[in-house]
Design a protein around this motif. Sequence first.
Motif, mmCIF file in Angstrom:
data_model
loop_
_atom_site.group_PDB
_atom_site.id
_atom_site.type_symbol
_atom_site.label_atom_id
_atom_site.label_comp_id
_atom_site.label_asym_id
_atom_site.label_seq_id
_atom_site.Cartn_x
_atom_site.Cartn_y
_atom_site.Cartn_z
ATOM 1 N N ALA A 104 0.814 -1.221 0.000
ATOM 2 C CA ALA A 104 0.000 0.000 0.000
ATOM 3 C C ALA A 104 0.844 1.266 0.000
ATOM 4 O O ALA A 104 0.374 2.335 -0.377
ATOM 5 N N SER A 105 2.119 1.162 0.417
ATOM 6 C CA SER A 105 2.953 2.366 0.439
ATOM 7 C C SER A 105 3.883 2.476 -0.778
ATOM 8 O O SER A 105 4.656 3.416 -0.895
ATOM 9 N N GLY A 106 3.809 1.498 -1.690
ATOM 10 C CA GLY A 106 4.532 1.621 -2.958
ATOM 11 C C GLY A 106 5.912 0.973 -2.968
ATOM 12 O O GLY A 106 6.275 0.233 -2.059
ATOM 13 N N ASN A 107 6.669 1.256 -4.034
ATOM 14 C CA ASN A 107 8.006 0.671 -4.257
ATOM 15 C C ASN A 107 7.968 -0.858 -4.242
ATOM 16 O O ASN A 107 8.903 -1.516 -3.771
ATOM 17 N N ASP A 108 6.875 -1.406 -4.773
ATOM 18 C CA ASP A 108 6.683 -2.861 -4.743
ATOM 19 C C ASP A 108 7.400 -3.482 -5.949
ATOM 20 O O ASP A 108 6.787 -3.876 -6.934
ATOM 21 N N ILE A 109 8.727 -3.548 -5.822
ATOM 22 C CA ILE A 109 9.549 -4.069 -6.918
ATOM 23 C C ILE A 109 10.774 -4.774 -6.331
ATOM 24 O O ILE A 109 11.333 -4.330 -5.316
ATOM 25 N N MET A 110 11.150 -5.873 -6.944
ATOM 26 C CA MET A 110 12.331 -6.615 -6.509
ATOM 27 C C MET A 110 13.041 -7.170 -7.751
ATOM 28 O O MET A 110 12.395 -7.605 -8.701
ATOM 29 N N LYS A 176 -10.835 6.975 -6.517
ATOM 30 C CA LYS A 176 -11.518 5.708 -6.173
ATOM 31 C C LYS A 176 -10.882 5.059 -4.946
ATOM 32 O O LYS A 176 -11.563 4.543 -4.072
ATOM 33 N N TRP A 177 -9.537 5.052 -4.908
ATOM 34 C CA TRP A 177 -8.862 4.438 -3.759
ATOM 35 C C TRP A 177 -9.012 5.286 -2.507
ATOM 36 O O TRP A 177 -9.073 4.760 -1.399
ATOM 37 N N LYS A 181 -10.231 4.836 1.762
ATOM 38 C CA LYS A 181 -9.300 5.282 2.803
ATOM 39 C C LYS A 181 -7.850 4.864 2.523
ATOM 40 O O LYS A 181 -7.079 4.641 3.443
ATOM 41 N N LEU A 182 -7.515 4.742 1.253
ATOM 42 C CA LEU A 182 -6.124 4.425 0.933
ATOM 43 C C LEU A 182 -5.577 5.477 -0.023
ATOM 44 O O LEU A 182 -6.177 5.760 -1.050
ATOM 45 N N ASP A 183 -4.446 6.080 0.375
ATOM 46 C CA ASP A 183 -3.788 7.037 -0.514
ATOM 47 C C ASP A 183 -2.952 6.262 -1.514
ATOM 48 O O ASP A 183 -2.064 5.497 -1.113
ATOM 49 N N LEU A 184 -3.238 6.464 -2.780
ATOM 50 C CA LEU A 184 -2.510 5.752 -3.828
ATOM 51 C C LEU A 184 -1.024 6.104 -3.736
ATOM 52 O O LEU A 184 -0.667 7.275 -3.660
ATOM 53 N N PRO A 185 -0.134 5.099 -3.711
ATOM 54 C CA PRO A 185 1.299 5.432 -3.652
ATOM 55 C C PRO A 185 1.782 6.069 -4.950
ATOM 56 O O PRO A 185 1.101 6.004 -5.976
ATOM 57 N N ASN A 186 2.957 6.671 -4.899
ATOM 58 C CA ASN A 186 3.565 7.222 -6.117
ATOM 59 C C ASN A 186 4.066 6.086 -7.001
ATOM 60 O O ASN A 186 4.176 4.947 -6.566
ATOM 61 N N ASN A 187 4.413 6.443 -8.230
ATOM 62 C CA ASN A 187 5.075 5.504 -9.148
ATOM 63 C C ASN A 187 4.251 4.258 -9.440
ATOM 64 O O ASN A 187 4.774 3.139 -9.440
ATOM 65 N N VAL A 188 2.949 4.452 -9.633
ATOM 66 C CA VAL A 188 2.107 3.308 -10.000
ATOM 67 C C VAL A 188 1.303 3.622 -11.257
ATOM 68 O O VAL A 188 1.108 4.778 -11.629
ATOM 69 N N ILE A 189 0.853 2.544 -11.915
ATOM 70 C CA ILE A 189 -0.044 2.620 -13.069
ATOM 71 C C ILE A 189 -1.336 1.915 -12.657
ATOM 72 O O ILE A 189 -1.288 0.892 -11.974
ATOM 73 N N CYS A 190 -2.477 2.464 -13.061
ATOM 74 C CA CYS A 190 -3.756 1.830 -12.749
ATOM 75 C C CYS A 190 -4.399 1.289 -14.024
ATOM 76 O O CYS A 190 -4.234 1.860 -15.102
ATOM 77 N N ALA A 191 -5.144 0.213 -13.871
ATOM 78 C CA ALA A 191 -5.897 -0.337 -15.005
ATOM 79 C C ALA A 191 -7.203 -0.917 -14.491
ATOM 80 O O ALA A 191 -7.290 -1.370 -13.349
#
Length: 258
Positions: A104-110, A176-177, A181-191
């Motif tokens: 939920a806080s982003g940077n979800d990459i490995m 929408k998010w 009650k969720l702030d969309l993290p930075n550096n994301v794409i929505c579909a």
Amino acid sequence: GFFDRLLFLLHILLLGEIRKTTHGTEIINGKKVPDRLMLYVASVQNNKGQHMCGGFLISEDFVVTAAHCDKLVVLGTHNLEKVDDGTMRYNVTRCKHPDFNSVASGNDIMLLKLSKKVQLNNKVQPIQIPKGEMKVKDKAKCRVVGWGYTRAGGKVSNVLEMAEVTLTNRKECKTKWKSLKLDLPNNVICAGGHNAKAGFCKGDSGGPLVCGATAAGIVSFNRECDPNIPNVYTDVSKYVSWIKKIQAVIHLHFHKCS
């Protein structure tokens, strides 16, 4: 029909916790990927050889996945019942993004450094990633790929599936998010959203969002398969310099991320 809608409504009501987000991808309304296509898709598995996440090959020895995923990689098959451990399974060094705390806080990459180079052939080929930061176009058509569940409450599919999804305006996605009650993290794409008929649900984060011939996104999270809330992907283009840095560092420091 009416009964299906009622079941779906009951399912949503029973979920209770409004902030609950689901990791992963259950390819809904997808179709089987032909054996000769998408040869970059990886299965990221646990020590027991169970599929946990998707991923994608970007060079002979690096796979990209989501930060909350596991640590063994299988390449070279679209059917998870047909895995040759000697030639298809790889141990890896895991390089999580240093700023990752939760999906939920982003940077979800490995980045996963394979223990040995893959033999590129008619079963395994890398996919290109963006060359630098790029802006994806609203309403562009892309594809999401994975071995996830084919319906809510189902089980992992052994067959690789893909589904077409439509990119969603960031502002609309954020709104929408925010209502959940969720702030969309930075550096994301929505579909998706708008009662989308296809997309991901749960069981298979880390797989690619493919726009044209490029891996533009990484499956990160969504709202319990709700077709009205856009699915969220990590924007690969925002992490190109980090990926290049890790690739350089790991070659210099022999399988150490930093």
